[in-house]
Design a protein around this motif. Structure first.
Motif, mmCIF file in Angstrom:
data_model
loop_
_atom_site.group_PDB
_atom_site.id
_atom_site.type_symbol
_atom_site.label_atom_id
_atom_site.label_comp_id
_atom_site.label_asym_id
_atom_site.label_seq_id
_atom_site.Cartn_x
_atom_site.Cartn_y
_atom_site.Cartn_z
ATOM 1 N N LEU A 12 0.834 -1.202 0.000
ATOM 2 C CA LEU A 12 0.000 0.000 0.000
ATOM 3 C C LEU A 12 0.870 1.253 0.000
ATOM 4 N N ILE A 13 1.858 1.294 0.853
ATOM 5 C CA ILE A 13 2.725 2.469 0.952
ATOM 6 C C ILE A 13 3.483 2.695 -0.351
ATOM 7 N N VAL A 14 3.998 1.632 -0.938
ATOM 8 C CA VAL A 14 4.739 1.767 -2.204
ATOM 9 C C VAL A 14 3.812 2.250 -3.320
ATOM 10 N N LEU A 15 2.661 1.606 -3.477
ATOM 11 C CA LEU A 15 1.736 1.999 -4.547
ATOM 12 C C LEU A 15 1.199 3.412 -4.348
ATOM 13 N N MET A 16 0.867 3.766 -3.115
ATOM 14 C CA MET A 16 0.353 5.114 -2.858
ATOM 15 C C MET A 16 1.448 6.163 -3.015
ATOM 16 N N SER A 17 2.691 5.803 -2.755
ATOM 17 C CA SER A 17 3.803 6.726 -3.004
ATOM 18 C C SER A 17 3.940 7.013 -4.493
ATOM 19 N N VAL A 18 3.788 5.985 -5.310
ATOM 20 C CA VAL A 18 3.842 6.158 -6.765
ATOM 21 C C VAL A 18 2.670 7.031 -7.228
ATOM 22 N N ILE A 19 1.486 6.769 -6.717
ATOM 23 C CA ILE A 19 0.305 7.559 -7.086
ATOM 24 C C ILE A 19 0.470 9.009 -6.630
ATOM 25 N N PHE A 20 1.009 9.213 -5.430
ATOM 26 C CA PHE A 20 1.280 10.561 -4.929
ATOM 27 C C PHE A 20 2.254 11.290 -5.844
ATOM 28 N N TYR A 21 3.304 10.607 -6.243
ATOM 29 C CA TYR A 21 4.304 11.184 -7.147
ATOM 30 C C TYR A 21 3.652 11.606 -8.471
ATOM 31 N N ILE A 22 2.842 10.730 -9.040
ATOM 32 C CA ILE A 22 2.162 11.045 -10.303
ATOM 33 C C ILE A 22 1.193 12.206 -10.104
ATOM 34 N N HIS A 23 0.417 12.165 -9.033
ATOM 35 C CA HIS A 23 -0.577 13.196 -8.744
ATOM 36 C C HIS A 23 0.093 14.570 -8.610
ATOM 37 N N THR A 24 1.139 14.652 -7.797
ATOM 38 C CA THR A 24 1.802 15.944 -7.582
ATOM 39 C C THR A 24 2.519 16.423 -8.837
ATOM 40 N N ASN A 25 3.062 15.512 -9.607
ATOM 41 C CA ASN A 25 3.711 15.918 -10.862
ATOM 42 C C ASN A 25 2.698 16.407 -11.887
ATOM 43 N N ASN A 46 -5.361 8.744 4.508
ATOM 44 C CA ASN A 46 -5.980 7.615 3.812
ATOM 45 C C ASN A 46 -5.138 6.354 3.920
ATOM 46 N N VAL A 47 -3.826 6.477 3.818
ATOM 47 C CA VAL A 47 -2.948 5.304 3.929
ATOM 48 C C VAL A 47 -2.999 4.737 5.348
ATOM 49 N N ILE A 48 -2.893 5.594 6.345
ATOM 50 C CA ILE A 48 -2.927 5.130 7.735
ATOM 51 C C ILE A 48 -4.264 4.452 8.049
ATOM 52 N N LEU A 49 -5.363 5.087 7.632
ATOM 53 C CA LEU A 49 -6.674 4.484 7.893
ATOM 54 C C LEU A 49 -6.859 3.170 7.136
ATOM 55 N N ALA A 50 -6.333 3.073 5.926
ATOM 56 C CA ALA A 50 -6.433 1.817 5.171
ATOM 57 C C ALA A 50 -5.689 0.694 5.903
ATOM 58 N N ILE A 51 -4.511 0.997 6.415
ATOM 59 C CA ILE A 51 -3.744 -0.012 7.158
ATOM 60 C C ILE A 51 -4.491 -0.419 8.428
ATOM 61 N N TYR A 109 -8.307 8.663 -1.495
ATOM 62 C CA TYR A 109 -9.414 7.870 -0.949
ATOM 63 C C TYR A 109 -9.773 6.735 -1.903
ATOM 64 N N VAL A 110 -9.941 7.053 -3.181
ATOM 65 C CA VAL A 110 -10.352 6.043 -4.164
ATOM 66 C C VAL A 110 -9.292 4.963 -4.317
ATOM 67 N N PHE A 111 -8.028 5.361 -4.447
ATOM 68 C CA PHE A 111 -6.981 4.354 -4.633
ATOM 69 C C PHE A 111 -6.776 3.513 -3.379
ATOM 70 N N CYS A 112 -6.862 4.129 -2.202
ATOM 71 C CA CYS A 112 -6.758 3.338 -0.967
ATOM 72 C C CYS A 112 -7.941 2.392 -0.831
ATOM 73 N N LEU A 113 -9.126 2.853 -1.211
ATOM 74 C CA LEU A 113 -10.306 1.997 -1.142
ATOM 75 C C LEU A 113 -10.141 0.782 -2.060
ATOM 76 N N LEU A 114 -9.633 1.005 -3.253
ATOM 77 C CA LEU A 114 -9.385 -0.103 -4.180
ATOM 78 C C LEU A 114 -8.378 -1.087 -3.587
ATOM 79 N N LEU A 115 -7.277 -0.574 -3.072
ATOM 80 C CA LEU A 115 -6.249 -1.446 -2.506
ATOM 81 C C LEU A 115 -6.722 -2.114 -1.214
#
Length: 131
Positions: A12-25, A46-51, A109-115
């Motif tokens: 989750l942390i790795v995938l959300m880090s990649v999504i964060f990178y893409i989002h901010t870029n 969202n990551v903390i709550l998903a975990i 929220y959406v990506f964490c919900l999916l994962l």
């Protein structure tokens, strides 16, 4: 059981880090401030709550197996409660919620919900082997 939670957390942390990178870029590329609108807090929460939710469901699997779906929905309601209590007042401070403000919480929220959903499916389907 804790190995499954740790594996889920790392993925989750790795995938959300990649999504964060893409989002901010994407924000930066389009001329917006990349780290505005509480985007870091949106991803972090969202990551903390998903975990927490997946860990909680994993530990309750044996005792409350029939109610896991309802407990999963309660976790989503918890996320919305956090949004309404902590994020919405900040977003409404200027009298409106911009699209960028909305997306700074909704994208993670959406990506964490999916994962999370995939993680819970693995909890509910123990016959599926971990790679």
């Amino acid at each position: 059981m804790s190995k499954k939670i740790a594996l889920f957390s790392v993925r989750l942390i790795v995938l959300m880090s990649v999504i964060f990178y893409i989002h901010t870029n994407l924000l930066s590329y389009n001329g917006y401030l990349a780290y505005d609108n509480m985007i870091i807090e949106g991803y972090y929460v969202n990551v903390i709550l998903a975990i927490i939710i997946v860990s909680f469901l994993t530990f309750l699997k044996k005792k409350y197996n029939d109610q896991l779906g309802f407990l999963f929905m309660a976790g989503s309601m918890l996320k919305f409660a956090v949004f309404f209590v902590f994020f919405l007042p900040h977003f409404r401070a200027d009298g409106e919620i911009s699209r960028l403000e909305f997306l700074s919480f909704f994208v993670p929220y959406v990506f964490c919900l999916l994962l999370e959903t995939l993680g819970v499916v693995r909890v509910l389907n123990p016959s599926k082997k971990e790679p």
